[in-house]
Design a protein around this motif. Structure first.
Motif, PDB file in Angstrom:
ATOM      1  N   ARG A  94     -29.547  32.195  10.289  1.00 10.31           N
ATOM      2  CA  ARG A  94     -28.293  32.040  11.045  1.00 10.31           C
ATOM      3  C   ARG A  94     -27.626  30.796  10.486  1.00 10.31           C
ATOM      4  O   ARG A  94     -28.080  29.679  10.720  1.00 10.31           O
ATOM      5  CB  ARG A  94     -28.596  31.904  12.529  1.00 10.31           C
ATOM      6  N   LEU A  95     -26.576  30.995   9.688  1.00 12.73           N
ATOM      7  CA  LEU A  95     -25.940  29.903   8.960  1.00 12.73           C
ATOM      8  C   LEU A  95     -24.753  29.390   9.763  1.00 12.73           C
ATOM      9  O   LEU A  95     -23.761  30.097   9.948  1.00 12.73           O
ATOM     10  CB  LEU A  95     -25.508  30.403   7.585  1.00 12.73           C
ATOM     11  N   LYS A  96     -24.874  28.139  10.228  1.00 16.97           N
ATOM     12  CA  LYS A  96     -23.901  27.589  11.154  1.00 16.97           C
ATOM     13  C   LYS A  96     -23.255  26.348  10.561  1.00 16.97           C
ATOM     14  O   LYS A  96     -23.920  25.522   9.937  1.00 16.97           O
ATOM     15  CB  LYS A  96     -24.576  27.244  12.484  1.00 16.97           C
ATOM     16  N   GLY A  97     -21.950  26.204  10.763  1.00 15.34           N
ATOM     17  CA  GLY A  97     -21.266  25.004  10.289  1.00 15.34           C
ATOM     18  C   GLY A  97     -21.797  23.763  10.980  1.00 15.34           C
ATOM     19  O   GLY A  97     -22.176  23.791  12.152  1.00 15.34           O
ATOM     20  N   GLY A  98     -21.828  22.657  10.241  1.00 12.19           N
ATOM     21  CA  GLY A  98     -22.311  21.408  10.822  1.00 12.19           C
ATOM     22  C   GLY A  98     -23.787  21.454  11.115  1.00 12.19           C
ATOM     23  O   GLY A  98     -24.602  21.829  10.270  1.00 12.19           O
ATOM     24  N   PRO A 100     -26.749  22.972  13.853  1.00 12.86           N
ATOM     25  CA  PRO A 100     -26.895  24.050  14.849  1.00 12.86           C
ATOM     26  C   PRO A 100     -26.952  23.569  16.286  1.00 12.86           C
ATOM     27  O   PRO A 100     -26.580  24.310  17.200  1.00 12.86           O
ATOM     28  CB  PRO A 100     -28.224  24.712  14.456  1.00 12.86           C
ATOM     29  N   PHE A 101     -27.417  22.336  16.485  1.00 12.96           N
ATOM     30  CA  PHE A 101     -27.615  21.843  17.836  1.00 12.96           C
ATOM     31  C   PHE A 101     -26.528  20.866  18.287  1.00 12.96           C
ATOM     32  O   PHE A 101     -26.669  20.215  19.327  1.00 12.96           O
ATOM     33  CB  PHE A 101     -28.989  21.178  17.961  1.00 12.96           C
ATOM     34  N   PHE A 103     -22.813  21.342  19.224  1.00 11.52           N
ATOM     35  CA  PHE A 103     -21.712  22.262  19.501  1.00 11.52           C
ATOM     36  C   PHE A 103     -21.772  23.516  18.643  1.00 11.52           C
ATOM     37  O   PHE A 103     -20.738  24.117  18.339  1.00 11.52           O
ATOM     38  CB  PHE A 103     -20.350  21.558  19.344  1.00 11.52           C
ATOM     39  N   GLY A 104     -22.977  23.922  18.249  1.00 10.36           N
ATOM     40  CA  GLY A 104     -23.137  25.126  17.456  1.00 10.36           C
ATOM     41  C   GLY A 104     -23.719  26.288  18.230  1.00 10.36           C
ATOM     42  O   GLY A 104     -23.964  27.351  17.670  1.00 10.36           O
ATOM     43  N   ARG A 105     -23.984  26.090  19.513  1.00  9.96           N
ATOM     44  CA  ARG A 105     -24.579  27.096  20.396  1.00  9.96           C
ATOM     45  C   ARG A 105     -25.960  27.534  19.903  1.00  9.96           C
ATOM     46  O   ARG A 105     -26.456  28.603  20.261  1.00  9.96           O
ATOM     47  CB  ARG A 105     -23.634  28.294  20.562  1.00  9.96           C
ATOM     48  N   GLY A 106     -26.546  26.683  19.079  1.00 12.24           N
ATOM     49  CA  GLY A 106     -27.885  26.981  18.590  1.00 12.24           C
ATOM     50  C   GLY A 106     -28.913  27.019  19.697  1.00 12.24           C
ATOM     51  O   GLY A 106     -29.862  27.811  19.647  1.00 12.24           O
ATOM     52  N   GLY A 107     -28.737  26.192  20.689  1.00  8.52           N
ATOM     53  CA  GLY A 107     -29.673  26.182  21.806  1.00  8.52           C
ATOM     54  C   GLY A 107     -29.721  27.509  22.524  1.00  8.52           C
ATOM     55  O   GLY A 107     -30.795  27.984  22.915  1.00  8.52           O
ATOM     56  N   GLU A 108     -28.553  28.138  22.687  1.00  5.48           N
ATOM     57  CA  GLU A 108     -28.505  29.440  23.351  1.00  5.48           C
ATOM     58  C   GLU A 108     -29.230  30.505  22.525  1.00  5.48           C
ATOM     59  O   GLU A 108     -29.948  31.352  23.067  1.00  5.48           O
ATOM     60  CB  GLU A 108     -27.044  29.855  23.560  1.00  5.48           C
ATOM     61  N   GLU A 109     -29.041  30.454  21.213  1.00  2.00           N
ATOM     62  CA  GLU A 109     -29.672  31.446  20.351  1.00  2.00           C
ATOM     63  C   GLU A 109     -31.183  31.278  20.314  1.00  2.00           C
ATOM     64  O   GLU A 109     -31.932  32.257  20.334  1.00  2.00           O
ATOM     65  CB  GLU A 109     -29.061  31.353  18.951  1.00  2.00           C
ATOM     66  N   VAL A 110     -31.637  30.039  20.271  1.00  2.00           N
ATOM     67  CA  VAL A 110     -33.080  29.785  20.291  1.00  2.00           C
ATOM     68  C   VAL A 110     -33.692  30.296  21.592  1.00  2.00           C
ATOM     69  O   VAL A 110     -34.739  30.961  21.593  1.00  2.00           O
ATOM     70  CB  VAL A 110     -33.360  28.276  20.109  1.00  2.00           C
ATOM     71  N   VAL A 122     -35.516  25.546  13.032  1.00  2.00           N
ATOM     72  CA  VAL A 122     -34.175  24.959  12.985  1.00  2.00           C
ATOM     73  C   VAL A 122     -34.126  23.896  11.894  1.00  2.00           C
ATOM     74  O   VAL A 122     -35.001  23.031  11.820  1.00  2.00           O
ATOM     75  CB  VAL A 122     -33.779  24.338  14.339  1.00  2.00           C
ATOM     76  N   ILE A 123     -33.107  23.987  11.044  1.00  2.00           N
ATOM     77  CA  ILE A 123     -32.900  23.005   9.981  1.00  2.00           C
ATOM     78  C   ILE A 123     -31.573  22.305  10.234  1.00  2.00           C
ATOM     79  O   ILE A 123     -30.524  22.945  10.283  1.00  2.00           O
ATOM     80  CB  ILE A 123     -32.896  23.675   8.591  1.00  2.00           C
ATOM     81  N   ASN A 124     -31.642  21.010  10.398  1.00  2.00           N
ATOM     82  CA  ASN A 124     -30.436  20.251  10.721  1.00  2.00           C
ATOM     83  C   ASN A 124     -29.435  20.232   9.576  1.00  2.00           C
ATOM     84  O   ASN A 124     -29.786  20.379   8.409  1.00  2.00           O
ATOM     85  CB  ASN A 124     -30.790  18.804  11.086  1.00  2.00           C
ATOM     86  N   GLY A 125     -28.182  20.044   9.937  1.00  2.00           N
ATOM     87  CA  GLY A 125     -27.118  19.857   8.968  1.00  2.00           C
ATOM     88  C   GLY A 125     -26.281  18.656   9.354  1.00  2.00           C
ATOM     89  O   GLY A 125     -26.328  18.187  10.502  1.00  2.00           O
ATOM     90  N   ILE A 126     -25.504  18.141   8.410  1.00  2.00           N
ATOM     91  CA  ILE A 126     -24.628  17.005   8.706  1.00  2.00           C
ATOM     92  C   ILE A 126     -23.469  17.490   9.557  1.00  2.00           C
ATOM     93  O   ILE A 126     -22.715  18.379   9.160  1.00  2.00           O
ATOM     94  CB  ILE A 126     -24.115  16.357   7.412  1.00  2.00           C
ATOM     95  N   THR A 127     -23.318  16.919  10.734  1.00  2.00           N
ATOM     96  CA  THR A 127     -22.259  17.343  11.633  1.00  2.00           C
ATOM     97  C   THR A 127     -20.911  16.791  11.182  1.00  2.00           C
ATOM     98  O   THR A 127     -20.821  15.700  10.597  1.00  2.00           O
ATOM     99  CB  THR A 127     -22.573  16.910  13.074  1.00  2.00           C
TER     100      THR A 127
END
Length: 263
Positions: A94-98, A100-101, A103-110, A122-127
């Protein structure tokens, strides 16, 4: 039998990957490796084509764009697609901008996948809020100007009263905090009015659009002029609004604000 949190045998895997603000060179190595392993990628609207290009040639790319103010794929449908793909044995990213956690709604998906007995990495990205100010040579915290930073959304969930901007302004003033506001351009007038109840009109502000991309541009202004300068400059989403003394160097141009294209 309670299947909650029990990994299922024969299923594929699912990883939420933060694609960062857009510049492919800002990907982590761990994110790059996950993208290259994926057999199916569910890609957000703000993920750049250059990052999607790292996927293997036979990987299936599913665009599930979500952008504020525009028609977007329902969150429940995205979660259903992800679950089905994992159940079919796919290596799902699941490739998300910024990040995932953030304002990416990653918490809901998890939560949704774990309830179905599927573990999620979950792999963090630079927000974007960090990348945006860094690209201008500005810190988010500074011993002389800001003792902390608040990441906050300017876009309330339907039916939600949203942020108490007045309380936040008072706290930011007393605690010397930098405010980084995501999805706040469309509501900038209301946000400005509410923040002015606790912060001076002279408070420095920067608005950065398309952080890290070749199309990045920004304005430097003050809280008192924020909404008007957004309107006259044409700055639009996706942008972050940074409020606080850390951007005081940029705001020296506030007397003659203009849209500036960042190097």
């Amino acid at each position: 039998m309670n299947h909650h949190n029990i990994p299922r045998t024969g299923y594929g895997t699912c990883t939420l990957v933060g694609a960062g603000p857009g510049d492919p060179e800002l990907l982590t190595l761990k994110a790059l490796k996950a993208i290259q392993r994926a057999t199916v990628l569910f890609v957000d609207d703000l993920v750049s084509d250059e990052i999607v290009a790292f996927a293997q040639p036979d990987a299936r790319i599913v665009l599930v764009g979500k952008r504020g103010g525009c028609q977007s794929t329902p969150q429940s449908f995205i979660e259903k697609l992800m679950l089905t793909a994992v159940q079919e044995g796919e290596t799902v990213v699941r490739l998300k901008g910024g990040d995932p956690f953030i304002f990416g709604r990653g918490g809901e998906e998890v939560e949704h996948l774990r309830e179905a007995g599927i573990e999620v990495a979950v792999i963090n990205g630079i927000t974007a809020g960090l990348a945006a100010v860094t690209s201008l040579g500005v810190p988010l915290t500074h011993r002389q100007h800001a003792h902390g930073v608040v990441f906050i959304t300017g876009h309330a969930k339907p039916g939600d009263s949203g942020t108490d901007w007045r309380a936040l302004a008072a706290t930011a003033y007393s605690a010397r905090l930098t405010l980084v506001i995501y999805m706040g351009v469309s509501g900038a007038g209301h946000i400005q009015d509410e923040l002015l109840t606790g912060l001076p009109a002279s408070t420095p502000v920067a608005v950065i659009q398309n952080a890290s991309l070749a199309t990045q541009r920004h304005i430097a202004t003050t809280l008192g002029a924020l909404a008007e300068q957004i309107k006259t400059s044409g700055i639009a989403s996706p942008s972050v609004i940074v409020v606080g003394d850390v951007v005081s160097g940029l705001a020296q141009a506030a007397a003659h604000p203009e849209v500036r294209h960042s190097a």
